[in-house]
Design an enzyme around this catalytic site. Structure first.
Site, mmCIF file in Angstrom:
data_model
loop_
_atom_site.group_PDB
_atom_site.id
_atom_site.type_symbol
_atom_site.label_atom_id
_atom_site.label_comp_id
_atom_site.label_asym_id
_atom_site.label_seq_id
_atom_site.Cartn_x
_atom_site.Cartn_y
_atom_site.Cartn_z
ATOM 1 N N THR A 42 -80.239 -35.447 27.111
ATOM 2 C CA THR A 42 -81.723 -34.988 27.520
ATOM 3 C C THR A 42 -81.962 -35.321 28.913
ATOM 4 O OG1 THR A 42 -82.193 -37.572 26.795
ATOM 5 C CG2 THR A 42 -82.276 -35.580 25.161
ATOM 6 N N LEU A 130 -70.997 -48.691 30.840
ATOM 7 C CA LEU A 130 -72.048 -49.883 31.050
ATOM 8 C C LEU A 130 -72.597 -49.528 32.344
ATOM 9 C CD1 LEU A 130 -70.648 -52.651 29.067
ATOM 10 C CD2 LEU A 130 -71.868 -50.812 28.175
ATOM 11 N N SER A 133 -71.187 -48.848 37.906
ATOM 12 C CA SER A 133 -71.414 -48.234 39.177
ATOM 13 C C SER A 133 -72.791 -48.699 39.910
ATOM 14 C CB SER A 133 -71.082 -46.831 39.345
ATOM 15 O OG SER A 133 -71.511 -46.182 38.445
ATOM 16 N N ASP A 177 -79.289 -44.326 35.097
ATOM 17 C CA ASP A 177 -78.436 -45.611 35.231
ATOM 18 C C ASP A 177 -79.502 -46.540 36.333
ATOM 19 O OD1 ASP A 177 -76.948 -44.291 33.587
ATOM 20 O OD2 ASP A 177 -75.231 -44.345 34.989
ATOM 21 N N TYR A 229 -68.775 -30.823 30.270
ATOM 22 C CA TYR A 229 -70.232 -31.021 30.776
ATOM 23 C C TYR A 229 -70.962 -30.063 31.442
ATOM 24 C CZ TYR A 229 -73.847 -34.089 33.194
ATOM 25 O OH TYR A 229 -75.106 -34.618 33.582
HETATM 26 P P1 ADP Z 1 -69.301 -46.854 34.972
HETATM 27 O O1 ADP Z 1 -70.293 -46.878 35.888
HETATM 28 O O2 ADP Z 1 -69.444 -46.345 33.732
HETATM 29 O O3 ADP Z 1 -68.757 -48.341 34.571
HETATM 30 P P2 ADP Z 1 -67.841 -45.437 36.984
HETATM 31 O O4 ADP Z 1 -66.526 -44.472 37.096
HETATM 32 O O5 ADP Z 1 -69.232 -44.534 37.264
HETATM 33 O O6 ADP Z 1 -67.847 -46.081 35.350
HETATM 34 O O7 ADP Z 1 -67.855 -46.416 38.071
HETATM 35 C C1 ADP Z 1 -66.863 -47.478 38.259
HETATM 36 C C2 ADP Z 1 -66.547 -47.370 39.567
HETATM 37 O O8 ADP Z 1 -67.459 -48.171 40.141
HETATM 38 C C3 ADP Z 1 -65.194 -48.218 39.745
HETATM 39 O O9 ADP Z 1 -64.199 -47.240 39.816
HETATM 40 C C4 ADP Z 1 -65.386 -48.518 41.279
HETATM 41 O O10 ADP Z 1 -65.248 -47.688 42.281
HETATM 42 C C5 ADP Z 1 -66.927 -49.028 41.257
HETATM 43 N N1 ADP Z 1 -67.096 -50.365 40.902
HETATM 44 C C6 ADP Z 1 -67.582 -51.086 39.575
HETATM 45 N N2 ADP Z 1 -67.688 -52.080 39.693
HETATM 46 C C7 ADP Z 1 -67.044 -52.727 40.784
HETATM 47 C C8 ADP Z 1 -66.630 -53.974 41.327
HETATM 48 N N3 ADP Z 1 -67.004 -55.101 40.640
HETATM 49 N N4 ADP Z 1 -66.316 -54.008 42.520
HETATM 50 C C9 ADP Z 1 -65.977 -52.826 43.105
HETATM 51 N N5 ADP Z 1 -66.056 -51.622 42.645
HETATM 52 C C10 ADP Z 1 -66.789 -51.455 41.401
HETATM 53 MG MG MG Z 2 -71.185 -44.978 36.747
#
Ligand code: ADP
Ligand code: MG
Length: 387
Positions: A42, A130, A133, A177, A229
């Protein structure tokens, strides 16, 4: 997470920072991951979403440097160093682009950043839907804003956090988010109007109702997601244009039904999901205000059915997980996030959580799927400074 545990984690991170950087950090900040209770696909139709911050967060300990460099350490993904001047669109890859992107966004908004030592530690699982990022970006952005005197309300900071993810990390995300991570409140979900950007906290008190939220990370590979998407977005825009409106947000269920013959079948079904999903979000807000969790659960399950049948973004793992959770006593269950993999959220009596985990795990084994990962989540506070 309770406050004492949070403080302990912050103090432990500060000690670790001291060992690494040779000085104590100037502060410690935290920002949570998020779940979206209802309102899927949405956001880019100018509609409504209802996310909440969860009890898992990214923690950041930081201290200014004066040599224009960013020295970064993620406990999960390792160390890296980059010059502030080298942070630009398309210049960086991987996790550094998220963290450096947040610092870049603060500079874009006027923060006079002179360099940073930054240590990051997060218990938001990566890539499980979750929003790990947004958690790391929001924690880093808040730290940078605090340390270099950048003012701005939470929604403005969330919009900056989004710029980091879109322009530096190169991921075309909406702002949900980041709003959730920045603005979340304990025992509240946030009604976000994606057109006006107004944020309204809605009571979401699970514990007194004896309820819990179980997240089932299906581990299904995110196949085809990007192309699909784009196709969904295009179909939504086609339907809105055919109906003479700027966005599906402006289309009523009656107007859509009346126009059925004039729309292609695909655009009609995609639009039907969005129009009804917006209505379900508002109905969910009423249910929450009335503390009618049975009604909320039905809306959550109806959202899943609509995402499966009309929007066609489900995969067998998501359907099996939602059905198994319902068999185990969930009031409602649905896929969360864009679809084609990712997680299912189930709302259920707390004492049923172990049953649901067992039911889902055995249903996955029977179908030959990879084992799912299950955890509970509670509506928790948004980004803040801890030390
Ligand atoms: P989501 O946000 O759903 O968990 P995303 O693909 O949007 O998945 O984000 C994941 C990315 O964010 C990871 O691949 C990494 O690049 C970054 N990230 C998330 N948590 C960490 C962390 N603790 N340390 C470093 N990078 C992180
Ligand atoms: Mg993300």
């Amino acid at each position: 997470m309770d406050e004492r545990r949070t403080e302990e984690r912050a103090a432990e991170l500060a000690r670790s920072f001291l060992g690494w950087a040779g000085q104590l950090p100037a502060g410690v900040w935290a920002a949570p991951g998020r779940l979206n209770l209802i309102g899927e696909h949405t956001d880019y139709n100018d509609g409504f979403v209802l996310p909440f911050g969860i009890d898992r967060s990214a923690f950041v300990a930081a201290r200014p440097r004066d040599d224009g460099r960013l020295k970064l350490w993620s406990r999960q993904l390792g160390q890296s160093e980059v010059a502030l001047a080298d942070v630009a669109p398309h210049a960086l890859e991987g996790w550094v682009s998220y963290v450096a992107g947040a610092i870049w966004a603060a500079r874009e908004a006027g923060a006079r950043v002179s360099g940073l030592d930054l240590l990051l530690d997060s218990d938001v699982p990566l890539g499980a839907g979750l929003s790990s990022s947004a958690a790391i970006i929001c924690a880093t952005l808040l730290a940078t804003a605090d340390l270099f005197g950048l003012a701005g309300d939470r929604v403005t900071l969330a919009q900056l956090a989004r710029r980091a993810e879109v322009e530096i990390a190169g991921v075309p995300v909406g702002v949900m988010d980041q709003i959730a991570s920045m603005c979340a409140e304990r025992d509240r979900a946030l009604l976000l109007d994606c057109r006006s950007m107004s944020v309204t906290p809605i009571p979401f008190e699970l514990e007194p109702a004896g309820l819990g939220v179980l997240v089932i990370d299906t581990r299904a590979p995110h196949q085809l997601a990007a192309g699909q998407y784009a196709a969904r977005r295009a179909a939504c825009q086609r339907a809105a244009t055919a109906l003479g409106e700027a966005a599906l947000r402006d289309v009523t269920s009656e107007a859509l039904e009346a126009a059925r013959g004039t729309l292609d079948a695909e655009a009609f079904r995609r639009a039907r999901h969005v129009v009804h999903e917006d209505a379900r979000v508002l109905a969910a807000v009423s249910a929450l205000r009335a503390r009618d969790f049975a009604a909320l659960g039905k809306l959550v399950s109806a959202s899943h059915a609509s995402l499966r049948d009309d929007f066609e973004v489900s995969v067998p793992q998501l359907d099996v997980a939602a059905e198994a959770a319902e068999r185990a006593g969930a009031l409602g269950a649905r896929l969360v996030g864009g679809g084609f993999g990712g997680s299912v959220l189930a709302l259920l009596p707390s004492e049923r959580v172990p049953d649901a985990e067992r039911e889902v795990t055995s249903a996955f084994a029977q179908r030959g799927f990879d084992a799912p990962v299950c955890f509970t989540a509670a509506p928790s506070r948004g980004a803040r400074r801890l030390l």
